[in-house]
Design a protein around this motif. Structure first.
Motif, PDB file in Angstrom:
ATOM      1  N   GLY A   1       0.817  -1.210   0.000  1.00 55.75           N
ATOM      2  CA  GLY A   1       0.000   0.000   0.000  1.00 55.75           C
ATOM      3  C   GLY A   1       0.846   1.253   0.000  1.00 55.75           C
ATOM      4  O   GLY A   1       0.520   2.240  -0.687  1.00 55.75           O
ATOM      5  N   ALA A   2       1.947   1.250   0.765  1.00 57.20           N
ATOM      6  CA  ALA A   2       2.829   2.416   0.792  1.00 57.20           C
ATOM      7  C   ALA A   2       3.493   2.637  -0.559  1.00 57.20           C
ATOM      8  O   ALA A   2       3.675   3.781  -0.998  1.00 57.20           O
ATOM      9  CB  ALA A   2       3.892   2.228   1.876  1.00 57.20           C
ATOM     10  N   ASP A   3       3.844   1.548  -1.239  1.00 57.05           N
ATOM     11  CA  ASP A   3       4.458   1.663  -2.560  1.00 57.05           C
ATOM     12  C   ASP A   3       3.483   2.288  -3.558  1.00 57.05           C
ATOM     13  O   ASP A   3       3.852   3.176  -4.343  1.00 57.05           O
ATOM     14  CB  ASP A   3       4.909   0.278  -3.021  1.00 57.05           C
ATOM     15  CG  ASP A   3       5.600   0.315  -4.373  1.00 57.05           C
ATOM     16  OD1 ASP A   3       6.668   0.945  -4.461  1.00 57.05           O
ATOM     17  OD2 ASP A   3       5.073  -0.283  -5.326  1.00 57.05           O
ATOM     18  N   ARG A   4       2.220   1.849  -3.531  1.00 56.45           N
ATOM     19  CA  ARG A   4       1.215   2.445  -4.422  1.00 56.45           C
ATOM     20  C   ARG A   4       0.965   3.909  -4.065  1.00 56.45           C
ATOM     21  O   ARG A   4       0.809   4.763  -4.943  1.00 56.45           O
ATOM     22  CB  ARG A   4      -0.088   1.641  -4.348  1.00 56.45           C
ATOM     23  CG  ARG A   4      -0.002   0.236  -4.933  1.00 56.45           C
ATOM     24  CD  ARG A   4      -1.378  -0.399  -5.078  1.00 56.45           C
ATOM     25  NE  ARG A   4      -2.030  -0.556  -3.779  1.00 56.45           N
ATOM     26  CZ  ARG A   4      -1.908  -1.636  -3.009  1.00 56.45           C
ATOM     27  NH1 ARG A   4      -1.129  -2.652  -3.412  1.00 56.45           N
ATOM     28  NH2 ARG A   4      -2.542  -1.737  -1.860  1.00 56.45           N
ATOM     29  N   HIS A   5       0.930   4.190  -2.755  1.00 54.15           N
ATOM     30  CA  HIS A   5       0.694   5.560  -2.307  1.00 54.15           C
ATOM     31  C   HIS A   5       1.852   6.466  -2.727  1.00 54.15           C
ATOM     32  O   HIS A   5       1.644   7.652  -3.032  1.00 54.15           O
ATOM     33  CB  HIS A   5       0.529   5.575  -0.792  1.00 54.15           C
ATOM     34  CG  HIS A   5       0.012   6.861  -0.254  1.00 54.15           C
ATOM     35  ND1 HIS A   5      -1.221   7.391  -0.601  1.00 54.15           N
ATOM     36  CD2 HIS A   5       0.560   7.749   0.616  1.00 54.15           C
ATOM     37  CE1 HIS A   5      -1.407   8.530   0.030  1.00 54.15           C
ATOM     38  NE2 HIS A   5      -0.336   8.782   0.770  1.00 54.15           N
TER      39      HIS A   5
ATOM     40  N   LEU B   1       1.538  10.056  -4.592  1.00 56.08           N
ATOM     41  CA  LEU B   1       2.159  11.283  -4.091  1.00 56.08           C
ATOM     42  C   LEU B   1       3.102  11.886  -5.126  1.00 56.08           C
ATOM     43  O   LEU B   1       3.146  13.112  -5.312  1.00 56.08           O
ATOM     44  CB  LEU B   1       2.922  10.989  -2.801  1.00 56.08           C
ATOM     45  CG  LEU B   1       2.093  10.720  -1.545  1.00 56.08           C
ATOM     46  CD1 LEU B   1       3.013  10.340  -0.387  1.00 56.08           C
ATOM     47  CD2 LEU B   1       1.259  11.938  -1.171  1.00 56.08           C
ATOM     48  N   GLN B   2       3.854  11.032  -5.813  1.00 54.92           N
ATOM     49  CA  GLN B   2       4.780  11.526  -6.828  1.00 54.92           C
ATOM     50  C   GLN B   2       4.041  12.213  -7.965  1.00 54.92           C
ATOM     51  O   GLN B   2       4.476  13.250  -8.469  1.00 54.92           O
ATOM     52  CB  GLN B   2       5.644  10.378  -7.360  1.00 54.92           C
ATOM     53  CG  GLN B   2       6.702  10.825  -8.358  1.00 54.92           C
ATOM     54  CD  GLN B   2       7.694   9.728  -8.685  1.00 54.92           C
ATOM     55  OE1 GLN B   2       7.711   8.674  -8.053  1.00 54.92           O
ATOM     56  NE2 GLN B   2       8.546   9.962  -9.675  1.00 54.92           N
TER      57      GLN B   2
ATOM     58  N   GLY C   1       4.955  16.006  -8.149  1.00 52.22           N
ATOM     59  CA  GLY C   1       5.926  16.219  -9.219  1.00 52.22           C
ATOM     60  C   GLY C   1       7.317  15.754  -8.839  1.00 52.22           C
ATOM     61  O   GLY C   1       8.281  16.036  -9.564  1.00 52.22           O
ATOM     62  N   ARG C   2       7.454  15.051  -7.724  1.00 48.95           N
ATOM     63  CA  ARG C   2       8.745  14.518  -7.287  1.00 48.95           C
ATOM     64  C   ARG C   2       8.495  13.295  -6.416  1.00 48.95           C
ATOM     65  O   ARG C   2       7.402  13.120  -5.876  1.00 48.95           O
ATOM     66  CB  ARG C   2       9.536  15.559  -6.498  1.00 48.95           C
ATOM     67  CG  ARG C   2       8.822  16.073  -5.277  1.00 48.95           C
ATOM     68  CD  ARG C   2       9.659  17.100  -4.524  1.00 48.95           C
ATOM     69  NE  ARG C   2       8.932  17.648  -3.394  1.00 48.95           N
ATOM     70  CZ  ARG C   2       8.797  17.063  -2.219  1.00 48.95           C
ATOM     71  NH1 ARG C   2       9.364  15.881  -2.013  1.00 48.95           N
ATOM     72  NH2 ARG C   2       8.116  17.631  -1.241  1.00 48.95           N
TER      73      ARG C   2
ATOM     74  N   VAL D   1       8.425   8.573   3.707  1.00 46.32           N
ATOM     75  CA  VAL D   1       7.364   9.584   3.743  1.00 46.32           C
ATOM     76  C   VAL D   1       6.052   8.993   3.238  1.00 46.32           C
ATOM     77  O   VAL D   1       4.982   9.230   3.813  1.00 46.32           O
ATOM     78  CB  VAL D   1       7.768  10.819   2.912  1.00 46.32           C
ATOM     79  CG1 VAL D   1       6.593  11.780   2.768  1.00 46.32           C
ATOM     80  CG2 VAL D   1       8.947  11.524   3.552  1.00 46.32           C
ATOM     81  N   ALA D   2       6.135   8.224   2.153  1.00 45.65           N
ATOM     82  CA  ALA D   2       4.922   7.609   1.615  1.00 45.65           C
ATOM     83  C   ALA D   2       4.294   6.665   2.626  1.00 45.65           C
ATOM     84  O   ALA D   2       3.067   6.617   2.768  1.00 45.65           O
ATOM     85  CB  ALA D   2       5.245   6.869   0.319  1.00 45.65           C
TER      86      ALA D   2
END
Length: 375
Positions: free
Chosen positions: A67-71, A75-76, A80-81, A87-88
């Motif tokens: 879930g954090a990887d998808r989030h 966020l990126q 834009g970064r 942080v995710a």
């Protein structure tokens, strides 16, 4: 391979995977899966522990990391970064947390069951949620209990809440408590910040009500078992602020003596020597680490003193214990006489401590007031 070398190799590989910004999606999870095949570890659980200090089951950890990887991708796209995996993960966990209620909202029909320290169930639940959140993200949390120093001013609590909200942050939560008090829950705030926030509220209240107000402040500890611990310590801080004369914010300072205390009664007489000379005092309790006393003269906090203890027996052993006054306050005795209560911490040599321990061991009764064991 030596087990220690294997653990070191697994830890190094975990750091490598977590630090590779290009490792995303299925390849990210597959790289973690391969750790389990090469090393005797639960790979996702181990990665989550290293990344965030969170310990879950292997299945739960895999779901959280996925879930954090998808989030992170979401966020990126919005920022834009790349915000990074840590942080995710934090933002992902925060978004999963239960919504924070407005603790000052009116209770449901039929009222709300009372919680710890006079808090209603909504506010107690809010404190529990913030405690869990603070523990999860390793953030500080403070809570203040605020009350007027005069009992006849407790009818002003509703107005006091309105005034306090004028200086509170949007993230702070205020709620009335039983007993003519109210509480302020202060996320991401340590004890020092909580004291500053409480002082701001007290200053505004003094100006608006022309009355004296005090506050007790407590910050989250790892050993806290829930909302009741935090509320109780803030309430005791409020009691200490009032006992010190009121009109101030005070952190809760628990009894720090780790030694069993004894109430010697008439078995010991005591003299206190300070800058003003040596005078008799009443010994409330004593341990090999310190003592509580009552004196007819003022005993300033911070003063260097020597407490001389003497047995009221034919042996008449005595010991002089140098120390410092930790705290002191004026009190009224049952007779109406004004006394000063003080807590002392001893700074004695080893030989003096042994001598005092021998005297305490031979006191009549032999029971510790604090623990029920021999001192």
């Amino acid at each position: 391979m030596d087990p220690l070398d294997s653990r070191d190799a697994a830890h190094s590989r975990i750091l490598e995977i977590l630090d590779r910004s290009s490792l995303r999606g299925d390849p990210f999870l597959q790289a973690i899966d391969e750790l389990g095949a090469r090393h005797a570890i639960e790979p996702h659980r181990s990665c989550l522990r290293v990344l965030a200090g969170i310990d879950l089951t292997e299945g739960e950890a895999r779901a959280i990391l996925a879930g954090a990887d998808r989030h992170r991708d979401r966020l990126q796209a919005g920022l834009g970064r790349d915000p990074g995996l840590a942080v995710a993960l934090a933002d992902h966990l925060l978004s999963r947390a239960a919504p924070f209620p407005e603790a000052a909202a009116p209770p449901p029909a039929g009222g709300s069951a009372p919680g710890p320290e006079g808090a209603d169930a909504l506010f107690a639940d809010a404190v529990e949620r913030e405690l869990n959140r603070a523990g999860r993200f390793h953030r500080p949390l403070a809570l203040a209990q605020i009350a007027p120093d005069r009992d006849d001013a407790t009818t002003w609590i509703a107005r006091a809440l309105e005034i306090a909200r004028e200086v509170a942050r949007d993230t702070d939560t205020l709620a009335p408590l039983k007993g003519g008090r109210f509480a302020a829950l202060l996320p991401c705030t340590d004890e020092a910040g909580g004291l500053l926030a409480a002082e701001r509220v007290l200053e505004r209240l003094r100006g608006a009500t022309s009355a004296s107000w005090s506050a007790g402040v407590a910050s989250r500890r790892e050993e806290d078992r829930g909302a009741d611990d935090l509320l109780l310590r803030a309430g005791r801080g409020l009691e200490q602020a009032r006992a010190a004369g009121g009109g101030r914010a005070s952190p809760f300072r628990p009894e720090r003596r780790g030694h069993a205390r004894r109430h010697p009664g008439p078995a010991l007489t005591a003299l206190l020597r300070a800058a003003g000379g040596e005078r008799p005092i009443e010994l409330r309790d004593v341990s090999i680490g310190g003592a509580r006393i009552a004196a007819r003269h003022e005993v300033p906090a911070g003063e260097e003193v020597t407490l001389t203890l003497r047995e009221a027996t034919a042996l008449a052993r005595e010991v002089a214990m140098p120390g410092r006054v930790l705290r002191a306050r004026p009190v009224l005795a049952a007779s109406g006489e004004r006394l000063f209560e003080a807590a002392l911490r001893f700074a004695a040599r080893e030989a003096q401590v042994y001598r005092l321990a021998g005297i305490l061991a031979d006191l009549p009764g032999g029971e510790s007031a604090a623990t029920g064991r021999r001192a």
